[in-house]
Motif scaffolding. Sequence first.
Motif, PDB file in Angstrom:
ATOM      1  N   ARG A   1      -4.632  11.719 -14.809  1.00 32.53           N
ATOM      2  CA  ARG A   1      -4.703  11.794 -13.408  1.00 32.53           C
ATOM      3  C   ARG A   1      -5.487  11.263 -12.305  1.00 32.53           C
ATOM      4  N   VAL A   2      -6.943  11.197 -12.683  1.00 31.50           N
ATOM      5  CA  VAL A   2      -7.803  10.414 -11.904  1.00 31.50           C
ATOM      6  C   VAL A   2      -7.356   8.844 -12.072  1.00 31.50           C
ATOM      7  N   ASN A   3      -7.196   8.326 -13.327  1.00 29.64           N
ATOM      8  CA  ASN A   3      -6.696   7.078 -13.464  1.00 29.64           C
ATOM      9  C   ASN A   3      -5.265   6.837 -12.483  1.00 29.64           C
ATOM     10  N   GLN A   4      -4.414   7.800 -12.676  1.00 31.87           N
ATOM     11  CA  GLN A   4      -3.220   7.331 -12.032  1.00 31.87           C
ATOM     12  C   GLN A   4      -3.123   7.259 -10.661  1.00 31.87           C
ATOM     13  N   ARG A   5      -3.807   8.405  -9.904  1.00 33.68           N
ATOM     14  CA  ARG A   5      -3.757   8.834  -8.605  1.00 33.68           C
ATOM     15  C   ARG A   5      -5.199   8.501  -7.857  1.00 33.68           C
ATOM     16  N   HIS A   6      -6.125   7.822  -8.306  1.00 34.08           N
ATOM     17  CA  HIS A   6      -7.315   7.704  -7.589  1.00 34.08           C
ATOM     18  C   HIS A   6      -7.963   6.137  -7.702  1.00 34.08           C
ATOM     19  N   ILE A   7      -7.410   5.698  -8.751  1.00 30.05           N
ATOM     20  CA  ILE A   7      -8.112   4.279  -9.083  1.00 30.05           C
ATOM     21  C   ILE A   7      -7.097   3.203  -9.254  1.00 30.05           C
ATOM     22  N   THR A   8      -7.349   2.092  -8.287  1.00 32.60           N
ATOM     23  CA  THR A   8      -6.234   1.017  -8.319  1.00 32.60           C
ATOM     24  C   THR A   8      -6.913  -0.473  -8.891  1.00 32.60           C
ATOM     25  N   ASN A   9      -6.329  -1.105  -9.133  1.00 34.43           N
ATOM     26  CA  ASN A   9      -6.736  -2.797  -9.279  1.00 34.43           C
ATOM     27  C   ASN A   9      -7.933  -2.875  -8.389  1.00 34.43           C
ATOM     28  N   GLU A  10      -7.175  -3.012  -7.269  1.00 35.11           N
ATOM     29  CA  GLU A  10      -8.261  -3.573  -5.889  1.00 35.11           C
ATOM     30  C   GLU A  10      -9.417  -2.711  -5.822  1.00 35.11           C
TER      31      GLU A  10
ATOM     32  N   HIS B   1       1.008  -1.130  -0.019  1.00 32.82           N
ATOM     33  CA  HIS B   1       0.063  -0.073  -0.076  1.00 32.82           C
ATOM     34  C   HIS B   1       0.853   1.363   0.146  1.00 32.82           C
ATOM     35  N   LEU B   2       1.814   1.025   0.915  1.00 29.87           N
ATOM     36  CA  LEU B   2       3.002   2.509   0.820  1.00 29.87           C
ATOM     37  C   LEU B   2       3.623   2.667  -0.579  1.00 29.87           C
ATOM     38  N   ALA B   3       3.840   1.483  -1.112  1.00 24.06           N
ATOM     39  CA  ALA B   3       4.649   1.662  -2.445  1.00 24.06           C
ATOM     40  C   ALA B   3       3.618   2.096  -3.567  1.00 24.06           C
ATOM     41  N   ALA B   4       2.292   1.834  -3.513  1.00 22.73           N
ATOM     42  CA  ALA B   4       1.563   2.124  -4.301  1.00 22.73           C
ATOM     43  C   ALA B   4       1.292   3.768  -4.220  1.00 22.73           C
ATOM     44  N   GLN B   5       1.053   4.388  -2.874  1.00 26.28           N
ATOM     45  CA  GLN B   5       1.139   5.485  -2.698  1.00 26.28           C
ATOM     46  C   GLN B   5       2.245   6.330  -3.465  1.00 26.28           C
ATOM     47  N   ALA B   6       3.494   5.843  -3.054  1.00 29.42           N
ATOM     48  CA  ALA B   6       4.627   6.347  -3.571  1.00 29.42           C
ATOM     49  C   ALA B   6       4.615   6.453  -5.409  1.00 29.42           C
ATOM     50  N   GLN B   7       4.025   5.361  -5.972  1.00 30.90           N
ATOM     51  CA  GLN B   7       4.236   5.200  -7.308  1.00 30.90           C
ATOM     52  C   GLN B   7       3.118   6.274  -7.838  1.00 30.90           C
ATOM     53  N   ALA B   8       1.985   6.742  -7.218  1.00 32.86           N
ATOM     54  CA  ALA B   8       1.314   7.753  -7.620  1.00 32.86           C
ATOM     55  C   ALA B   8       1.779   9.175  -7.667  1.00 32.86           C
ATOM     56  N   LEU B   9       2.940   9.296  -6.798  1.00 36.09           N
ATOM     57  CA  LEU B   9       3.443  10.870  -6.590  1.00 36.09           C
ATOM     58  C   LEU B   9       4.581  11.076  -7.570  1.00 36.09           C
ATOM     59  N   GLU B  10       4.695  12.308  -8.065  1.00 34.11           N
ATOM     60  CA  GLU B  10       5.737  12.858  -8.627  1.00 34.11           C
ATOM     61  C   GLU B  10       6.835  13.155  -7.722  1.00 34.11           C
ATOM     62  N   ALA B  11       8.027  13.421  -8.342  1.00 30.97           N
ATOM     63  CA  ALA B  11       9.132  14.099  -7.738  1.00 30.97           C
ATOM     64  C   ALA B  11       8.603  15.402  -6.947  1.00 30.97           C
ATOM     65  N   SER B  12       8.008  16.210  -7.541  1.00 36.60           N
ATOM     66  CA  SER B  12       7.685  17.298  -6.916  1.00 36.60           C
ATOM     67  C   SER B  12       7.044  17.361  -5.728  1.00 36.60           C
TER      68      SER B  12
ATOM     69  N   VAL C   1      -5.167   7.435  -3.899  1.00 35.08           N
ATOM     70  CA  VAL C   1      -4.411   6.194  -3.351  1.00 35.08           C
ATOM     71  C   VAL C   1      -3.585   6.849  -2.170  1.00 35.08           C
ATOM     72  N   SER C   2      -3.006   8.097  -2.542  1.00 31.22           N
ATOM     73  CA  SER C   2      -2.422   8.925  -1.294  1.00 31.22           C
ATOM     74  C   SER C   2      -2.904   9.743  -0.461  1.00 31.22           C
TER      75      SER C   2
END
Length: 821
Positions: free
Chosen positions: A468-477, A71-82, A424-425
């Motif tokens: 953005r909605v696809n990347q940061r708000h919706i997961t497979n689960e 879950h923590l890795a999925a949060q990090a995956q959704a965030l950009e460097a900034s 996700v985050s």
Amino acid sequence: MILKRAAQLQLNELFYLAESQVTTDWNQVKQEPGEPKLGELQRLIERLNWLKPLQVAESALGELSEVKRLHLAAQAQALEASQMKELPAPKRYTLTAALLQQRYSQTLDDIATVFIKRLTGMHHKAKEALANYRIESQQRTDALIETLRQVVLAHGTDADIPERFAAVDQVIGERSQDLIAQCDDHLAYAGNNYLPFLDRFYRSHRSVLFRMLAVVPLYSATQDTALIDAIAFIRAHRSKNQTWLSLSERPSTLDLSWIPTKWWKLVTGQPSRNAPPTQVHRRYFELCVFSHILLELKSGDLYIEGSSEFGDYYRQLLSWEEVHAHLPDYTQQMGFPTTGKAFVDHVRTWLAQEIEQTDQGFPANTQVSFRNERLVIQKTPPKESKGAAQLKKLIEDRIRPVNLIDVLVDTELWLTWTCHFKPVSGYEAKLENPVARYIATTFCYGCNIGPSQLAQSLSLFDRRQLARVNQRHITNEQLQRAIEAIVNDYNRFQLPKFWGVGKSASVDGTKWDIYENNLLAEYHIRYGGYGGIGYYHVADSYIALFSHFIPCGVFEAIYLFDGLLKNRSEIQPDTIHGDTHAQSLTVFGLAYLLGIKLMPRIRNWKDLTFYRADSSTSAQHLDSLFSDTVDWNLIETHLPDMLRVVLSIKAGKISASTILRKLGTNSRKNKLFKAFHALGAVVRTGFLMQYIHDIELRSTIQGATNKSESFNAFVQWLAFGGEGILRTNNREEQRKLIKYNHLVANCLILYNVFEMSRILHELAQEGYQIIPEAIPGLNPYLTKHVIRLGQYNLDVNRQPPPIFYDLPFMNGLDVENDTGS
């Protein structure tokens, strides 16, 4: 999580650009592998070397559960460097460490996957080279046969022995050495031995494969370390130039007993195993070792420390104390004994009864007969639902046109299935008008339109907002939970009960075209082109319960049970149907202990082995089918190990697909494979007896597989955008696209059932006599009334049509029987 100052600086550097960089190292962390070529294997090795020093918080994360780490890795995956730089330091370091650990494990998986594909490809090319060699040397082979014929004729004359030798000498002449050399060349490849051709394909791979051995931590999962010792030997002699390596330096430690017969002469130069070898052929020994690393990684006899897919699966199993604690509940639930002898007696009696019942009923079984000593089963005539055609025509004439956006909006207004989507985050800003955005995103990716194309027809949002909605708000689960919400509401309708009551499901896969530059893509021989397989579990009531996206080359039965075990909807089947690819003896054995009835449609009966319950008993009519006897001692001995695996799967400690990947490869060390194989021999033979004896069972299986094939066509029809190609090389995004499409399909199925129920009400009120026998001839895969093109209106505040679930005019009728139509 407390980190030293140096570690903090090391992690912070990931979010800043160096002078020569175009993107940050944070983007490099998230990078996906490309096509499994040799260069990609080298890049993955370099990536592993880069990621390894970044595992600065591995021990701290070890205290967290795997679910939390992912879950923590999925949060990090959704965030950009900034965005990562704006987080509080403790949160930033925790998320970064979790993603780095997940990516390190994934890279080990990817290296092993590419290695397996490259070695498998080398073996395929060697087999093709052998076939080409035989074609090219056919003329020489014919000449050798002709020479042999002349020698035999010369030897078979009535002349004296000296005259015979003279005649033979005249045939051979001065060609004896050439003929011997030609015969040796031919015999080197006898028995389809393609191994001598491997070396030509190995040369280009050798340096990269040795680099892989230097960075990938390989360990033996058993006490047998012979292959580990062989790996150490070839690494120690990697730089040697001589063809043959002496074994006199370490005769006591290098065990070569694991080398198969086909490799033995190539590796040792000895035609037999009578004497211990004193030398090994350097290149062939290396090839033999790498080939067995491939096999033992697949079987689980070798594991990679830190890997997820190729890790030590024994560690994931329940402890023996936990097994003994779970056994009483399992025994009560399954209804059979769990001690070795009692269990064997139970399944032996069951198999004997099934054989006897089928054998006794064979004379009256008019659809089954022997022709030319082969068992032939006639096709079951399709059932015709009386009045189905007329009823279907009435429904099609009355169904109201609606576009897919309206379907998604109405089902959302009924069920609020978008409530399962959220950031996700926890640091993601709240969305304005989230329901509309979630529906638009589902439509965009579920129909494979893509954000750029949809933004041209749907003016509410631009492509960046949808992406953005696809990347940061919706997961497979989250998509799976939304799917299950649709399934649960669908189960409330009375109409689907005429098709099935949810006790069985069917599985089948359909090919989706994808780009080549990713690890999931493989060339599909039957369909042509590169792609992956959408693998669906479809309930007997036509609604799809679960979906996977798997490579074309994988054995589909590996994922047979995951869809049932991970399905958390109200529809819980205990019987599963499929085609030939949905079964093997190992799968049958595991299904039995999991309490799942596996009833597939199987082709090529002549290739199957039927097992007797007892070598001393015979069948009166079907005895010619049986060619082997079940190894009951093997089942009795290893039943505790099999139960440990099954209870671990039920407890969620390990997935069924992970186990089946390991058990799908035979191994001299893997007694568990042989035990499941023996139990599967019992279960499959018993099922085949039922299949031969019961015409209704054959009809049900045929009907169930037809439902899966219809659903495959239905979901492909819904993915009308993007020219039918999933336009991403990201594996996680590919899996999400399949889930999006599955969600849209289930929404439309639900809506169609609602419309059909409404129309049936109208017909009854208008005085039509609706024959219950006609309803099973319908299905909810109606598509002609859906409008796909044009401008879309997204009104999430309108009043939805009233929904009702029952059919009052059908009250009192028995709808609890699945017709298998």
